[in-house]
Write an enzyme that holds these catalytic residues in place. Structure first.
Site, PDB file in Angstrom:
ATOM      1  N   HIS A   1     -39.119  37.235   3.408  1.00 55.58           N
ATOM      2  CA  HIS A   1     -38.353  38.050   4.355  1.00 55.58           C
ATOM      3  C   HIS A   1     -38.330  37.332   5.698  1.00 55.58           C
ATOM      4  O   HIS A   1     -39.313  36.695   6.088  1.00 55.58           O
ATOM      5  CB  HIS A   1     -38.990  39.434   4.507  1.00 55.58           C
ATOM      6  CG  HIS A   1     -38.162  40.390   5.305  1.00 55.58           C
ATOM      7  ND1 HIS A   1     -36.988  40.930   4.834  1.00 55.58           N
ATOM      8  CD2 HIS A   1     -38.338  40.884   6.554  1.00 55.58           C
ATOM      9  CE1 HIS A   1     -36.476  41.729   5.766  1.00 55.58           C
ATOM     10  NE2 HIS A   1     -37.274  41.719   6.809  1.00 55.58           N
TER      11      HIS A   1
ATOM     12  N   HIS B   1     -34.196  42.659  12.171  1.00 53.34           N
ATOM     13  CA  HIS B   1     -34.068  42.248  10.770  1.00 53.34           C
ATOM     14  C   HIS B   1     -33.269  43.281   9.990  1.00 53.34           C
ATOM     15  O   HIS B   1     -33.022  44.392  10.464  1.00 53.34           O
ATOM     16  CB  HIS B   1     -35.448  42.042  10.141  1.00 53.34           C
ATOM     17  CG  HIS B   1     -36.198  43.322   9.903  1.00 53.34           C
ATOM     18  ND1 HIS B   1     -36.754  43.638   8.690  1.00 53.34           N
ATOM     19  CD2 HIS B   1     -36.483  44.367  10.719  1.00 53.34           C
ATOM     20  CE1 HIS B   1     -37.360  44.822   8.770  1.00 53.34           C
ATOM     21  NE2 HIS B   1     -37.208  45.283   9.996  1.00 53.34           N
TER      22      HIS B   1
ATOM     23  N   CYS C   1     -31.633  40.169   4.741  1.00 51.76           N
ATOM     24  CA  CYS C   1     -32.351  39.531   5.850  1.00 51.76           C
ATOM     25  C   CYS C   1     -31.854  38.124   6.145  1.00 51.76           C
ATOM     26  O   CYS C   1     -31.601  37.771   7.303  1.00 51.76           O
ATOM     27  CB  CYS C   1     -33.856  39.551   5.607  1.00 51.76           C
ATOM     28  SG  CYS C   1     -34.447  38.533   4.239  1.00 51.76           S
TER      29      CYS C   1
END
Length: 186
Positions: free
Chosen positions: A107, A119, A55
């Site tokens: 994240h 993502h 990510c």
């Protein structure tokens, strides 16, 4: 097999020390580059479309390519950059953060508008678009940050370059839609 395509847009390699372009120009470039990474496999620690992304590697690469900015490596560190914004203030090109590992800002993704973000999700996955309205993401939402500073009208394009034209944007979206349909909707 997933084929990736990125049109040659206004973004070229350039060195900048700060993002000082107008919000729509830089944000559009960030969103286009993020969409250009759809389908790239997840790879822990990955930072390139050739080998895969995690990510934060995805976010680092997109902001490096779009704005010449070097962001920190970890999502928690990226989470301290820029300006904190409310969920109702989010605009395309902003970053969205989630608590996915029992740790704040573990994240990160790139907001593209209409409650959606791009993502690199997890091992076995590929860079994709998700909805913030999905229960999983909604419950884990940690906040949003704006790294692209708004500038006065008439500011130059990204790092002194012109912004992508509307025709470039539409062409890229059409290509990405075709790639998505071929790769995921067989």
């Amino acid at each position: 097999m997933v084929v990736l395509c990125a049109l040659p847009l206004a973004g070229r390699a350039a060195e900048t020390s700060q993002m000082t372009v107008s919000q729509p120009d830089a944000a559009g470039e960030v969103v286009l580059r993020a969409l250009g990474m759809l389908g790239v496999p997840y790879k822990y620690g990955g930072e390139s479309p050739e080998t895969g992304f995690d990510c934060s590697g995805l976010v680092r690469r997109v902001f490096s390519d779009a704005a010449g900015e070097t962001l920190p490596r970890r999502s928690q560190e990226i989470g301290s950059a820029g300006q904190e914004i409310g969920r109702d203030e989010m605009q395309p090109g902003d970053l969205v953060f989630f608590n996915t590992q029992r740790s704040p800002f573990s994240h990160v993704g790139i907001y593209i508008g209409e409650q959606r973000f791009v993502h690199a999700p997890r091992s076995g996955g590929v860079v994709r678009i998700e909805s913030l309205e999905v229960d999983y993401w909604s419950r884990r939402f940690d906040g949003a940050r704006r790294l692209i500073a708004a500038a006065s009208d008439g500011a130059p394009g990204l790092a002194g370059r012109p912004a992508a034209s509307e025709a470039d944007v539409l062409a890229l979206l059409e290509v990405q839609g075709n790639i998505f349909r071929r790769a995921f909707l067989r």
